[in-house]
Design a protein around this motif. Sequence first.
Motif, short mmCIF file in Angstrom:
data_model
loop_
_atom_site.label_atom_id
_atom_site.label_comp_id
_atom_site.label_asym_id
_atom_site.label_seq_id
_atom_site.Cartn_x
_atom_site.Cartn_y
_atom_site.Cartn_z
N VAL A 272 -24.93 19.21 -19.87
CA VAL A 272 -24.02 19.88 -18.96
C VAL A 272 -24.48 19.60 -17.53
O VAL A 272 -25.67 19.38 -17.30
CB VAL A 272 -23.97 21.40 -19.25
N SER A 273 -23.55 19.60 -16.59
CA SER A 273 -23.89 19.24 -15.21
C SER A 273 -23.81 20.43 -14.27
O SER A 273 -23.01 21.34 -14.46
CB SER A 273 -22.97 18.13 -14.70
N CYS A 274 -24.67 20.39 -13.24
CA CYS A 274 -24.65 21.34 -12.13
C CYS A 274 -24.45 20.54 -10.84
O CYS A 274 -24.82 19.36 -10.77
CB CYS A 274 -25.96 22.10 -12.02
N VAL A 275 -23.94 21.22 -9.82
CA VAL A 275 -23.86 20.59 -8.51
C VAL A 275 -25.18 20.82 -7.77
O VAL A 275 -25.91 21.78 -8.03
CB VAL A 275 -22.68 21.14 -7.67
N ALA A 276 -25.45 19.93 -6.82
CA ALA A 276 -26.71 20.02 -6.07
C ALA A 276 -26.81 21.30 -5.27
O ALA A 276 -27.91 21.80 -5.00
CB ALA A 276 -26.85 18.81 -5.15
N GLY A 277 -25.66 21.86 -4.87
CA GLY A 277 -25.67 23.07 -4.07
C GLY A 277 -25.86 24.35 -4.85
O GLY A 277 -25.96 25.43 -4.25
N ALA A 278 -25.94 24.27 -6.17
CA ALA A 278 -26.19 25.48 -6.97
C ALA A 278 -27.56 26.05 -6.61
O ALA A 278 -28.51 25.32 -6.33
CB ALA A 278 -26.14 25.13 -8.46
#
Length: 218
Positions: free
Chosen positions: A84-90
């Motif tokens: 699963v992916s997250c954004v860098a700004g999380a």
Amino acid sequence: MTPPRLQVALDTTDLVTALRCLGRCQPAVDVIEVGTVLLLAEGLRCVREIRALYPEATILADARIAEAGSVLSRQCFEAGADWVSCVAGASLTTVEQVVSVASDHGGEVQVELGEHYDHDRAAAWRERGVEHVIVHRSRDAEAAGSLSWGPRDLETVDDLAAMGFTVTVTGGVTPRELDVFSGHPVGVVIAGRAIVGAQDPLEAARQMREAMERVWDR
């Protein structure tokens, strides 16, 4: 140097089109990405149906999680995703939540870089158990005329790999562009339009694999 894995990005706006392409190219790809566009258009049933059709495949749910990490990642993994992916700004708290849920499900986590690379923040992701980082050239950047990968991109790839990440590159990648990454430790290459938009998706995937083997077997 071992060639990267090939990931096909299914970013169509409907599942039927995605499955039509996947049914043709799947023998030549290593990772199936249920892209953000497809997830938004059709929901997590895409992951469920692809898992049912390809029970042994590695499947990424490209949810680009920014918050509600536990809830969203659990839904993705329970639907059948492996990654699963997250954004860098999380926030780091959100990333920790996603990594924890991934661990419970035997899954892995990708973080997709934003426009600016921050070494210290990447190190913090690695400390928390993130396995993958995506270095990308966005569709918007391509549309604005940013059509080449530069020395800074390659430095980022090398730095991330040195930290222990599997580094993924994406953003309109074609077989002709892969030479720029020669000698650099790329772990996954994502091809979306180059495969999905091809008249023969299987042949397009095979051409990409051949180029990868040529570049990284040097």
